[in-house]
Write a protein that holds these residues in place. Sequence first.
Motif, short mmCIF file in Angstrom:
data_model
loop_
_atom_site.label_atom_id
_atom_site.label_comp_id
_atom_site.label_asym_id
_atom_site.label_seq_id
_atom_site.Cartn_x
_atom_site.Cartn_y
_atom_site.Cartn_z
N SER A 102 0.83 -1.21 0.00
CA SER A 102 0.00 0.00 0.00
C SER A 102 0.86 1.26 0.00
N TYR A 103 2.04 1.18 0.62
CA TYR A 103 2.94 2.34 0.63
C TYR A 103 3.36 2.71 -0.79
N TRP A 104 3.75 1.69 -1.57
CA TRP A 104 4.19 1.98 -2.93
C TRP A 104 3.04 2.49 -3.79
N VAL A 105 1.86 1.91 -3.61
CA VAL A 105 0.69 2.38 -4.37
C VAL A 105 0.41 3.84 -4.06
N LEU A 106 0.47 4.21 -2.78
CA LEU A 106 0.14 5.58 -2.39
C LEU A 106 1.21 6.57 -2.85
N ILE A 107 2.47 6.17 -2.79
CA ILE A 107 3.53 7.05 -3.28
C ILE A 107 3.32 7.36 -4.75
N LYS A 108 3.04 6.33 -5.55
CA LYS A 108 2.86 6.56 -6.99
C LYS A 108 1.55 7.29 -7.28
N SER A 109 0.53 7.08 -6.45
CA SER A 109 -0.70 7.84 -6.61
C SER A 109 -0.47 9.31 -6.31
N THR A 110 0.37 9.59 -5.32
CA THR A 110 0.73 10.98 -5.00
C THR A 110 1.44 11.63 -6.19
N LEU A 111 2.40 10.92 -6.75
CA LEU A 111 3.11 11.45 -7.92
C LEU A 111 2.20 11.53 -9.14
N GLY A 112 1.16 10.69 -9.16
CA GLY A 112 0.23 10.69 -10.28
C GLY A 112 -0.53 12.00 -10.43
N ALA A 113 -0.62 12.78 -9.34
CA ALA A 113 -1.28 14.08 -9.43
C ALA A 113 -0.45 15.05 -10.27
N PHE A 114 0.85 14.77 -10.40
CA PHE A 114 1.75 15.64 -11.16
C PHE A 114 2.29 14.96 -12.42
N ILE A 115 2.36 13.60 -12.37
CA ILE A 115 2.87 12.83 -13.51
C ILE A 115 1.80 11.82 -13.90
N PRO A 116 1.00 12.10 -14.91
CA PRO A 116 -0.14 11.25 -15.27
C PRO A 116 0.20 9.78 -15.49
N ALA A 117 1.43 9.48 -15.88
CA ALA A 117 1.81 8.09 -16.15
C ALA A 117 1.68 7.20 -14.93
N PHE A 118 1.72 7.80 -13.74
CA PHE A 118 1.61 7.01 -12.51
C PHE A 118 0.15 6.73 -12.15
N GLY A 119 -0.79 7.46 -12.73
CA GLY A 119 -2.21 7.21 -12.49
C GLY A 119 -2.55 7.17 -11.01
N ASN A 120 -3.28 6.11 -10.61
CA ASN A 120 -3.66 5.92 -9.21
C ASN A 120 -2.70 4.97 -8.48
N GLY A 121 -1.50 4.84 -9.01
CA GLY A 121 -0.48 4.06 -8.33
C GLY A 121 -0.36 2.62 -8.79
N ASN A 122 -1.20 2.19 -9.76
CA ASN A 122 -1.12 0.79 -10.21
C ASN A 122 -1.01 0.67 -11.73
N THR A 123 -0.49 1.71 -12.37
CA THR A 123 -0.21 1.61 -13.80
C THR A 123 1.09 0.84 -14.02
N LEU A 124 1.35 0.48 -15.27
CA LEU A 124 2.58 -0.26 -15.57
C LEU A 124 3.81 0.55 -15.18
N THR A 125 3.81 1.85 -15.48
CA THR A 125 4.94 2.71 -15.11
C THR A 125 5.12 2.74 -13.60
N ALA A 126 4.00 2.87 -12.87
CA ALA A 126 4.07 2.91 -11.41
C ALA A 126 4.63 1.61 -10.84
N ILE A 127 4.23 0.49 -11.42
CA ILE A 127 4.71 -0.81 -10.93
C ILE A 127 6.20 -0.97 -11.19
N VAL A 128 6.67 -0.54 -12.35
CA VAL A 128 8.10 -0.64 -12.67
C VAL A 128 8.93 0.21 -11.70
N VAL A 129 8.51 1.45 -11.48
CA VAL A 129 9.25 2.34 -10.57
C VAL A 129 9.19 1.81 -9.14
N SER A 130 8.03 1.31 -8.72
CA SER A 130 7.91 0.73 -7.38
C SER A 130 8.84 -0.47 -7.22
N SER A 131 8.94 -1.28 -8.26
CA SER A 131 9.80 -2.46 -8.21
C SER A 131 11.26 -2.06 -8.01
#
Length: 469
Positions: free
Chosen positions: A105-134
């Motif tokens: 949940s931490y990684w999902v929320l971090i990427k969701s936070t960035l998603g407000a400024f970087i659309p590629a991160f979406g709500n934290g579970n896009t492919l880009t978000a998963i790669v960066v979280s990994s």
Amino acid sequence: MASQVETKLSLPALTAMVVGSMVGAGIFSLPRNFARATGPLGAIIAWCVAGIGMYALARVFQALAERRPELDAGVFAYARAGFGDYAGFLSAFGYWMAGCFGNVSYWVLIKSTLGAFIPAFGNGNTLTAIVVSSVGIWLFHFVMLRGVQQATMINTIVTVAKVIPIVLFRADMLRANLWEGSDALSAGLFSQVRATMLITVFVFVGIEGASVYSRYARRRSDAGAATLSGFVAVLCLLVLVTLLPYAALPRADIAVMRQPSMAAVLGALLGPFGSVFIGAGLILSILGAYLAWSLICAEVLFAAARTGTMPRIFFQQNERKLAVAAIWLTSTVVQLFVISTYWSIDAFALMINLTSSMALIPYFLVAAYGIKAARHDIEEGGAQRNALRRDYFIAAFATLYTVFLLFAGGAKFLMMSALLYAPGTVLFILARRERGLPVFVRAEWIIFAVAVCGALAALVGLMTGAVVI
């Protein structure tokens, strides 16, 4: 892992561990999660229920820390002492999985936070978000392998700093939400309160942080005192974060905000600066909490292996005195579930509910053992009989509270928990064979059968669409 705490921990250090364990991602999501379920009146009732129930559970941890000092292997040690090896395994495995889901949940929320400024991160579970979280997961993994110690105090300081701006509220808006916000929801007040219960469990996971590392305390009584003082501090913080947004914005507006909703609340109040301020604080706080919980997860596996509840491989240490296998398994499981969020409708909400559901069985077993331990001590006689009776009734209340939480969570997440407990039992079977012991006694076969039935029901539900994640 002995190397993680080289000296005995003081009471302030243990208290900081409790606060730091509880204050992570959950606090940032409270405004929206509560607004979707209820208004201020329901929120007040929910926190009263959760506060009293969790206080009782904290008192159980305190009493057991003082009266059972020999049980120093963490939360699962109480379940094992009271109800046998398989119950101890279920408690250890459930608590470990709860920590893993929390880290996802931490990684999902971090990427969701960035998603407000970087659309590629979406709500934290896009492919880009998963790669960066990994990438982040394995960076932290190798940092842990270098023996970095916990830094939980950072979580406390950063969280207090980011909550301060929310005190900019309007009394007229609070009154409007108080009397109109709850009425606008179709569910009755009891259903509204019930809908918030898993949320409250999620933000309180970590209340046992001092117990996990109790063997490192300078005095055993410090573990109980740290649990209570940390609980009170965090409860006050959670209530403020939940209620003050109702004094700034209409409930309906809060309910549709993107996560992290605390950033959205400040963005509505202060403009882009508010969103950036909270977003930066959130990322800093969560990264510290992620490191803390990763170490706690590894410590749980290590301690369980030390008592023979988990396979021996998790007790093995390298030259740095680190339980490498425990760290590797934790990182791998977090990685797999981060990948799985790609197919989730609401990944963050799912991880919250799974974290809470997996934590409920360990909490229930601790509370039930509190009853058993107090009753045993009363029967033994001696001094402090009044105190023992008080502990008995507090443990009974805490047990009823955890049963209510299991009911409030619903059958869906109980089945999802069983879907993890049943196959996870393979680790218990391996541990028993290593010790040359029978896998189950008669009562444990029944518990395992229930877990298997629940797992099969969950699989059928997922395949037919009856259970949606």
